[in-house]
Design a protein around this motif. Structure first.
Motif, PDB file in Angstrom:
ATOM      1  N   ARG A  11       0.830  -1.211   0.000  1.00  0.00           N
ATOM      2  CA  ARG A  11       0.000   0.000   0.000  1.00  0.00           C
ATOM      3  C   ARG A  11       0.862   1.258   0.000  1.00  0.00           C
ATOM      4  NH1 ARG A  11      -3.312  -3.438   3.050  1.00  0.00           N
ATOM      5  NH2 ARG A  11      -2.360  -2.854   5.027  1.00  0.00           N
ATOM      6  N   GLU A  12       1.943   1.243   0.776  1.00  0.00           N
ATOM      7  CA  GLU A  12       2.854   2.390   0.816  1.00  0.00           C
ATOM      8  C   GLU A  12       3.511   2.622  -0.543  1.00  0.00           C
ATOM      9  OE1 GLU A  12       5.650   1.635   3.954  1.00  0.00           O
ATOM     10  OE2 GLU A  12       4.099   1.667   5.496  1.00  0.00           O
ATOM     11  N   ILE A  13       3.970   1.548  -1.158  1.00  0.00           N
ATOM     12  CA  ILE A  13       4.613   1.657  -2.474  1.00  0.00           C
ATOM     13  C   ILE A  13       3.610   2.165  -3.509  1.00  0.00           C
ATOM     14  CG2 ILE A  13       5.632   0.329  -4.369  1.00  0.00           C
ATOM     15  CD1 ILE A  13       6.975  -1.430  -2.191  1.00  0.00           C
ATOM     16  N   ALA A  14       2.402   1.615  -3.488  1.00  0.00           N
ATOM     17  CA  ALA A  14       1.377   2.034  -4.446  1.00  0.00           C
ATOM     18  C   ALA A  14       1.090   3.523  -4.324  1.00  0.00           C
ATOM     19  CB  ALA A  14       0.100   1.218  -4.239  1.00  0.00           C
ATOM     20  N   GLY A  18       2.001   6.078  -7.267  1.00  0.00           N
ATOM     21  CA  GLY A  18       0.788   6.527  -7.932  1.00  0.00           C
ATOM     22  C   GLY A  18       0.055   5.482  -8.746  1.00  0.00           C
ATOM     23  N   VAL A  19       0.037   4.236  -8.257  1.00  0.00           N
ATOM     24  CA  VAL A  19      -0.760   3.198  -8.903  1.00  0.00           C
ATOM     25  C   VAL A  19      -1.736   2.644  -7.872  1.00  0.00           C
ATOM     26  CG1 VAL A  19       1.027   2.546 -10.567  1.00  0.00           C
ATOM     27  CG2 VAL A  19       0.861   1.308  -8.421  1.00  0.00           C
ATOM     28  N   GLU A  21      -3.401   0.073  -5.482  1.00  0.00           N
ATOM     29  CA  GLU A  21      -2.791  -1.002  -4.707  1.00  0.00           C
ATOM     30  C   GLU A  21      -3.179  -2.372  -5.241  1.00  0.00           C
ATOM     31  OE1 GLU A  21      -2.898  -4.196  -1.913  1.00  0.00           O
ATOM     32  OE2 GLU A  21      -4.696  -3.010  -2.292  1.00  0.00           O
ATOM     33  N   GLN A  22      -4.413  -2.544  -5.693  1.00  0.00           N
ATOM     34  CA  GLN A  22      -4.847  -3.840  -6.220  1.00  0.00           C
ATOM     35  C   GLN A  22      -4.166  -4.180  -7.540  1.00  0.00           C
ATOM     36  OE1 GLN A  22      -6.734  -6.524  -5.049  1.00  0.00           O
ATOM     37  NE2 GLN A  22      -6.175  -5.405  -3.195  1.00  0.00           N
ATOM     38  N   TYR A  23      -3.922  -3.175  -8.360  1.00  0.00           N
ATOM     39  CA  TYR A  23      -3.195  -3.386  -9.613  1.00  0.00           C
ATOM     40  C   TYR A  23      -1.765  -3.842  -9.295  1.00  0.00           C
ATOM     41  CZ  TYR A  23      -0.894  -2.340 -14.065  1.00  0.00           C
ATOM     42  OH  TYR A  23      -0.165  -2.419 -15.222  1.00  0.00           O
ATOM     43  N   LEU A  24      -1.136  -3.184  -8.341  1.00  0.00           N
ATOM     44  CA  LEU A  24       0.215  -3.575  -7.935  1.00  0.00           C
ATOM     45  C   LEU A  24       0.200  -5.005  -7.412  1.00  0.00           C
ATOM     46  CD1 LEU A  24       3.167  -2.755  -7.562  1.00  0.00           C
ATOM     47  CD2 LEU A  24       2.541  -1.831  -5.316  1.00  0.00           C
ATOM     48  N   TYR A  25      -0.795  -5.350  -6.606  1.00  0.00           N
ATOM     49  CA  TYR A  25      -0.938  -6.710  -6.077  1.00  0.00           C
ATOM     50  C   TYR A  25      -1.059  -7.728  -7.214  1.00  0.00           C
ATOM     51  CZ  TYR A  25      -3.236 -10.780  -4.070  1.00  0.00           C
ATOM     52  OH  TYR A  25      -3.574 -12.067  -3.728  1.00  0.00           O
ATOM     53  N   GLN A  26      -1.910  -7.421  -8.196  1.00  0.00           N
ATOM     54  CA  GLN A  26      -2.106  -8.341  -9.316  1.00  0.00           C
ATOM     55  C   GLN A  26      -0.825  -8.562 -10.095  1.00  0.00           C
ATOM     56  OE1 GLN A  26      -5.342  -6.695 -11.541  1.00  0.00           O
ATOM     57  NE2 GLN A  26      -6.850  -7.170  -9.961  1.00  0.00           N
ATOM     58  N   CYS A  27      -0.049  -7.520 -10.266  1.00  0.00           N
ATOM     59  CA  CYS A  27       1.223  -7.652 -10.991  1.00  0.00           C
ATOM     60  C   CYS A  27       2.241  -8.425 -10.167  1.00  0.00           C
ATOM     61  CB  CYS A  27       1.758  -6.275 -11.372  1.00  0.00           C
ATOM     62  SG  CYS A  27       0.705  -5.417 -12.561  1.00  0.00           S
ATOM     63  N   LEU A  28       2.309  -8.146  -8.874  1.00  0.00           N
ATOM     64  CA  LEU A  28       3.269  -8.830  -8.009  1.00  0.00           C
ATOM     65  C   LEU A  28       2.957 -10.313  -7.852  1.00  0.00           C
ATOM     66  CD1 LEU A  28       3.780  -6.142  -5.229  1.00  0.00           C
ATOM     67  CD2 LEU A  28       5.489  -6.941  -6.865  1.00  0.00           C
ATOM     68  N   THR A  29       1.700 -10.682  -7.989  1.00  0.00           N
ATOM     69  CA  THR A  29       1.328 -12.091  -7.842  1.00  0.00           C
ATOM     70  C   THR A  29       1.259 -12.819  -9.182  1.00  0.00           C
ATOM     71  OG1 THR A  29      -1.017 -11.490  -7.826  1.00  0.00           O
ATOM     72  CG2 THR A  29       0.079 -11.738  -5.675  1.00  0.00           C
ATOM     73  N   GLY A  30       1.587 -12.141 -10.278  1.00  0.00           N
ATOM     74  CA  GLY A  30       1.624 -12.778 -11.584  1.00  0.00           C
ATOM     75  C   GLY A  30       0.281 -12.885 -12.272  1.00  0.00           C
ATOM     76  N   ARG A  31      -0.745 -12.288 -11.727  1.00  0.00           N
ATOM     77  CA  ARG A  31      -2.063 -12.322 -12.362  1.00  0.00           C
ATOM     78  C   ARG A  31      -2.102 -11.422 -13.600  1.00  0.00           C
ATOM     79  NH1 ARG A  31      -2.779 -13.236  -7.018  1.00  0.00           N
ATOM     80  NH2 ARG A  31      -4.396 -14.682  -6.387  1.00  0.00           N
ATOM     81  N   ILE A  42       8.620   2.220 -11.734  1.00  0.00           N
ATOM     82  CA  ILE A  42       8.425   1.787 -10.341  1.00  0.00           C
ATOM     83  C   ILE A  42       9.698   1.187  -9.785  1.00  0.00           C
ATOM     84  CG2 ILE A  42       7.181   0.117  -8.912  1.00  0.00           C
ATOM     85  CD1 ILE A  42       4.697   0.793 -10.628  1.00  0.00           C
ATOM     86  N   GLU A  43      10.426   0.443 -10.592  1.00  0.00           N
ATOM     87  CA  GLU A  43      11.707  -0.108 -10.140  1.00  0.00           C
ATOM     88  C   GLU A  43      12.646   1.023  -9.722  1.00  0.00           C
ATOM     89  OE1 GLU A  43      14.531  -3.611 -11.647  1.00  0.00           O
ATOM     90  OE2 GLU A  43      14.506  -1.894 -13.011  1.00  0.00           O
ATOM     91  N   THR A  44      12.706   2.069 -10.518  1.00  0.00           N
ATOM     92  CA  THR A  44      13.553   3.221 -10.199  1.00  0.00           C
ATOM     93  C   THR A  44      13.048   3.946  -8.966  1.00  0.00           C
ATOM     94  OG1 THR A  44      14.143   3.467 -12.524  1.00  0.00           O
ATOM     95  CG2 THR A  44      14.493   5.384 -11.120  1.00  0.00           C
ATOM     96  N   ALA A  45      11.741   4.161  -8.880  1.00  0.00           N
ATOM     97  CA  ALA A  45      11.159   4.894  -7.755  1.00  0.00           C
ATOM     98  C   ALA A  45      11.324   4.167  -6.424  1.00  0.00           C
ATOM     99  CB  ALA A  45       9.679   5.168  -8.014  1.00  0.00           C
ATOM    100  N   THR A  46      11.406   2.839  -6.476  1.00  0.00           N
ATOM    101  CA  THR A  46      11.559   2.059  -5.246  1.00  0.00           C
ATOM    102  C   THR A  46      13.006   1.634  -5.016  1.00  0.00           C
ATOM    103  OG1 THR A  46      11.066  -0.042  -6.356  1.00  0.00           O
ATOM    104  CG2 THR A  46       9.196   1.168  -5.368  1.00  0.00           C
ATOM    105  N   ALA A  47      13.919   2.179  -5.789  1.00  0.00           N
ATOM    106  CA  ALA A  47      15.347   1.856  -5.678  1.00  0.00           C
ATOM    107  C   ALA A  47      15.588   0.347  -5.767  1.00  0.00           C
ATOM    108  CB  ALA A  47      15.925   2.428  -4.387  1.00  0.00           C
ATOM    109  N   GLY A  48      14.814  -0.322  -6.619  1.00  0.00           N
ATOM    110  CA  GLY A  48      15.024  -1.746  -6.849  1.00  0.00           C
ATOM    111  C   GLY A  48      14.328  -2.663  -5.870  1.00  0.00           C
ATOM    112  N   ARG A  49      13.613  -2.120  -4.907  1.00  0.00           N
ATOM    113  CA  ARG A  49      12.891  -2.991  -3.968  1.00  0.00           C
ATOM    114  C   ARG A  49      11.814  -3.788  -4.713  1.00  0.00           C
ATOM    115  NH1 ARG A  49      10.221  -1.434   1.834  1.00  0.00           N
ATOM    116  NH2 ARG A  49       9.939  -3.575   2.490  1.00  0.00           N
ATOM    117  N   VAL A  50      11.166  -3.131  -5.669  1.00  0.00           N
ATOM    118  CA  VAL A  50      10.234  -3.795  -6.573  1.00  0.00           C
ATOM    119  C   VAL A  50      10.887  -3.771  -7.949  1.00  0.00           C
ATOM    120  CG1 VAL A  50       7.945  -3.730  -7.608  1.00  0.00           C
ATOM    121  CG2 VAL A  50       8.241  -3.030  -5.224  1.00  0.00           C
TER     122      VAL A  50
END
Length: 80
Positions: A11-14, A18-19, A21-31, A42-50
């Motif tokens: 939720r914090e990352i989303a 600016g995305v 949270e459910q869309y981020l969840y769907q992408c992270l779970t491979g849906r 997003i990879e750049t904004a999270t410094a590689g955490r995502v």
């Protein structure tokens, strides 16, 4: 990797990037696979955490082949 992203962190990352949270969840779970440009942002904004690989699980290797690590073959032992 994605198991390290708790719902609270997701939720914090989303909110940060600016995305939805459910869309981020769907992408992270491979849906779903995220738009490649968005995944890179997003990879750049999270410094590689995502990572792009986490957000585009089905397609990342074809989009960014330079990120695919070569598979090393074990040398066969010579038998005499």
């Amino acid at each position: 990797m994605t198991s390290q992203i708790t719902p609270e962190v997701r939720r914090e990352i989303a909110a940060k990037v600016g995305v939805h949270e459910q869309y981020l969840y769907q992408c992270l779970t491979g849906r779903r696979d995220m738009n490649p440009a968005e995944a890179r942002r997003i990879e750049t904004a999270t410094a590689g955490r995502v990572t792009r690989q986490m957000l585009c699980q089905k397609t990342w290797a074809g989009i960014w082949p330079e990120l695919v690590k070569p598979v090393r073959k074990a040398k066969a032992k010579a038998t005499a």
